[in-house]
Design an enzyme around this catalytic site. Structure first.
Site, PDB file in Angstrom:
ATOM      1  N   HIS A  43       0.810  -1.224   0.000  1.00  0.00           N
ATOM      2  CA  HIS A  43       0.000   0.000   0.000  1.00  0.00           C
ATOM      3  C   HIS A  43       0.849   1.283   0.000  1.00  0.00           C
ATOM      4  O   HIS A  43       0.722   2.088  -0.929  1.00  0.00           O
ATOM      5  CB  HIS A  43      -1.016  -0.036   1.145  1.00  0.00           C
ATOM      6  N   ASP A  70       1.581   5.540   6.961  1.00  0.00           N
ATOM      7  CA  ASP A  70       0.780   4.752   7.898  1.00  0.00           C
ATOM      8  C   ASP A  70       1.586   4.204   9.067  1.00  0.00           C
ATOM      9  O   ASP A  70       1.048   3.446   9.881  1.00  0.00           O
ATOM     10  CB  ASP A  70       0.098   3.576   7.166  1.00  0.00           C
ATOM     11  N   GLU A  73       0.262   5.720  12.493  1.00  0.00           N
ATOM     12  CA  GLU A  73      -1.124   5.310  12.757  1.00  0.00           C
ATOM     13  C   GLU A  73      -1.239   3.806  13.028  1.00  0.00           C
ATOM     14  O   GLU A  73      -2.013   3.386  13.880  1.00  0.00           O
ATOM     15  CB  GLU A  73      -1.989   5.703  11.547  1.00  0.00           C
ATOM     16  N   ASP A  74      -0.487   3.018  12.293  1.00  0.00           N
ATOM     17  CA  ASP A  74      -0.720   1.562  12.329  1.00  0.00           C
ATOM     18  C   ASP A  74       0.421   0.709  12.872  1.00  0.00           C
ATOM     19  O   ASP A  74       0.290  -0.526  12.906  1.00  0.00           O
ATOM     20  CB  ASP A  74      -1.058   1.066  10.918  1.00  0.00           C
ATOM     21  N   ASP A 130      -3.479   8.472  -1.509  1.00  0.00           N
ATOM     22  CA  ASP A 130      -3.907   7.431  -0.566  1.00  0.00           C
ATOM     23  C   ASP A 130      -5.329   6.963  -0.911  1.00  0.00           C
ATOM     24  O   ASP A 130      -5.610   5.762  -0.951  1.00  0.00           O
ATOM     25  CB  ASP A 130      -3.858   8.024   0.848  1.00  0.00           C
TER      26      ASP A 130
END
Ligand code: ZN
Length: 189
Positions: A43, A70, A73-74, A130
């Protein structure tokens, strides 16, 4: 090491590859939500590639931020860590596209729409790229358990976010409109 704003047009392959590898390590045990469990790193790589190839973006800080967008966030990554490794501009860009996970999912989604027009030009392009990649994934590699109604609601929400990001990069503006419209058409068939 890290490109300064004034030098950002100059391609810095070592910085970009370092960011790509950093993201690969951080996401290494994660997969996407599709049934084939695509590796997560696909991604951010696709988002960075979309900016460079489809959007003609040559700002390496922005491409690095795309690779890293990301991680905070992840994964277990802090903004300080990004600033230390990749500079304050890259960290600030990632911060601009990072949701506050202490909020409910509904609030986060509403905030993305509200905040989009207030983002920097670079963050707006990152948001659009995104959403292009997520919209494609929703249609081509559907998340497990999503019915058409849920996919349609996602695409409509994504469209509301990107409307607030338009006017910076005409190529990305055209592409995101097409990808979301194609997705909605496919769902209504
Ligand atoms: Zn993303």
């Amino acid at each position: 090491m890290v490109s300064k704003i004034g030098e950002s047009m100059e391609l810095k392959f070592d910085d970009l590859l370092t960011a790509a590898f950093f993201a690969a390590q951080k996401h290494r045990v994660q997969t996407r939500k599709d049934t084939q469990q695509t590796p997560y790193i696909n991604h951010p790589l696709e988002v960075a590639k979309t900016l460079a190839v489809d959007g003609g973006v040559t700002d390496v800080d922005l491409l690095m931020a795309a690779m890293l967008h990301d991680t905070v966030e992840d994964t277990e990554t802090s903004m300080e860590e990004l600033a230390e490794h990749f500079g304050t501009r890259v960290a600030a860009l990632v911060a601009e596209v990072t949701d506050d996970k202490s909020l409910t999912k509904g609030e986060r989604k509403r905030l993305q729409v509200d905040q989009a027009p207030k983002k920097s030009d670079a963050a707006k392009q990152l948001k659009i790229a995104d959403k292009i990649c997520n919209a494609r994934d929703i249609i081509q590699r559907s998340p497990a358990g999503w019915n058409n109604e849920r996919k349609r609601r996602y695409l409509e929400w994504a469209n509301n976010v990107v409307v607030g990001c338009q006017g910076v990069n005409a190529k990305l503006d055209v592409l995101v409109k097409k990808v979301i419209q194609d997705g909605l058409n496919e769902l209504s068939e």
